[in-house]
Structures are given as structure tokens and as C-alpha cells.
Write an enzyme that holds these catalytic residues in place. Sequence first.
Site, PDB file in Angstrom:
ATOM      1  CG  HIS A  64      19.354  13.610  33.047  1.00  0.00           C
ATOM      2  ND1 HIS A  64      19.029  14.357  34.156  1.00  0.00           N
ATOM      3  CD2 HIS A  64      18.266  13.539  32.200  1.00  0.00           C
ATOM      4  CE1 HIS A  64      17.687  14.944  33.958  1.00  0.00           C
ATOM      5  NE2 HIS A  64      17.369  14.530  32.689  1.00  0.00           N
ATOM      6  CG  ASP A  94      21.183  15.247  36.644  1.00  0.00           C
ATOM      7  OD1 ASP A  94      21.652  15.075  35.744  1.00  0.00           O
ATOM      8  OD2 ASP A  94      19.870  15.095  36.639  1.00  0.00           O
ATOM      9  CB  SER A 175      15.438  17.517  32.572  1.00  0.00           C
ATOM     10  OG  SER A 175      15.005  16.563  33.077  1.00  0.00           O
TER      11      SER A 175
END
Length: 319
Positions: A64, A94, A175
Site C-alpha cells: 500500500h 501487503d 508502514s
Amino acid sequence: MEEMDSYSRTVSAVAAEVTGKVAAVRLGTGSGSAVVVDGGALRDPSPDHPARTTASTVLVTNAHVVGRSRRGTASFVDGTEVAVVVAGSDPLSDLAVLRAPEPAELPAPVRLGDADGLVVGQLVVAVGNPLGLIGSVTAGVVSALGRALPTRSGRAGRVVEDVIQVDAALNPGNSGGALADHRARVVGISTAVAGVGLGLAVPVNRTTRHILTTLLEDGRVRRAYLGIVGAPAPVPSDVAERYQRSNGLRLAQVVAGSPADHAGLRAGDLVLEVGRQPVEDAQGVQRQLFGDAIGSPLPVTVLRNGAMVDVVAVPTELS
């Protein structure tokens, strides 16, 4: 004070080893973190294959974070900045892999651990770039294991399985960063902020090593689709004794019209075997659902209302 000093020394040592190996990345309109990894160590995780900078050195981040971008930049705490290109991305896990045109410019890679050995309450250290602050470190414990996280692809019923839940503070920008154990081995890739005091990370284990290696070699991961969502659950004592099995996968959802649905699997079934292999969690199922399972009969054994039931599903390709 001695206990606090020991804790501080551990966190400081992990931070000293890992921080310089985590980059702040910008790709198109996306940004986050990425971890320098030896691609060769993904294939051979043995202690005899220590992490080292080679032509196969890459950066691992979240899918992402990459989004639809194909190139960007990676910046490190020492001021080094390198151009990167996207080698492959897999929204279902992911995970994504970035390459630098000049691998020798990257810092030495991290040492990889195995998240399958984590226990609830264990110390973990998160290193990333929250809110654009390069080289930030937070620490906490593993709060839970085996969580499921809905993917950001927008497709209903798609989840990232076996996610690690931690109480280390994670913020936007973390992230793709590193989640390390007390020995500075990276056991997870931070993936989401789930709420105040609640963060999630994709585990580094045999399954994710396979995914990352496939992304390096092929640029994408072909997967078989079964159409189930579940969570680990204990096996009744009489069955556990007979089959030497303590846990199975309790199905919470069987997607309508999916291969699992057509095979006759039902919500509430306790999955014990897939492909004649024991299953105790979602990861046990995922290991059976890579490209070679597409279109092939896949036997599934479940416990339903106290009886053993065998069905055969034919997975389709996950689009």
C-alpha cells in the site's frame, strides 16, 4: 532501576543496529518506510547465510506504500539518498520489493528472524519514519498473534492473515518499517495503525519469505483462491487425542460462490487438513494456495458437528 536499565540497554542496542537500515521512501504520492534486506537470505534463512550487502540487496516495504508507482527514492538517516524501482508488489500480503540501480550504495541489510517463534508479551522494537521523522524508534510488546487485516485493495473478503498485533506506537509513515525482536532480528514489517496504542505488522516467516522471493523473481505472486476466512480454535479433546492435533482453523466465513462454497465447506467447520497437510491456522492454508494449486483438486478435512467430513475443492486463480 536495574530492570529498567536492562530494558533500555536492549532497546538501545536494537535501535543502534536497525535504524540505519530502514529508509524513508517516497513513491509517487505515497510515502512510508522500507527495510534493507539481503535477497539471498530470503532463500536461505540458515545461520550459515548471514545478511550481507550483495547484488541481491533490496528493500522490503508495504504494497500500500507503493500503490501504483513504479519508481521513487529512499533516504537514510546518514543522509544517503538512492533511486529505487518497484521489483514487485503483492497487495494480498501487503508486501512489496524495491531495487536500487546501484545495490552497493545501500547500507548493510538487516538480519531476518522468524515470527513463528514469537509469543504474546515478547519485547519488540519498531523502527520507521512516522510523520516524516526519519529514524524514529518505539518499543512495546506483542499484544496478540494471528490477527486478520482487511486489504486495502477494496476487494470484499480479502484479508492479510496472521498479522502481528503490537502495542508499540505506530503512526502514518511507519508502514513498511521494521519490527525487530530483542536480538535485532527483523520479525515483521509494520503495516497499519489500527487505533490508539495498537499497531499491526506482517510477519516474517517461511510464507512471507516465499512471497518476497517470488516477487524478486517474477514481479508478482500467483495465488490459488479458496474463499474462506477463519481463526485458530482448539480441537475437541477426543479428536485431539486420536489425531495428535491441538488446534484447527474455525471457519468464520465461506464466501458465496467461491471454490470452498462449491465444495460444501460451511461457516463453523473446523479445518484440520488441507492438501493432506495438518492445518492449525490461516497460514497453514495459505501455504497450500500458491500458483501450483490453481485448478487442481485440493482435499480438505473438517470436523463438523462431531463428525469428520472430507471434501474436495478446486481453487481458482486469485485475480
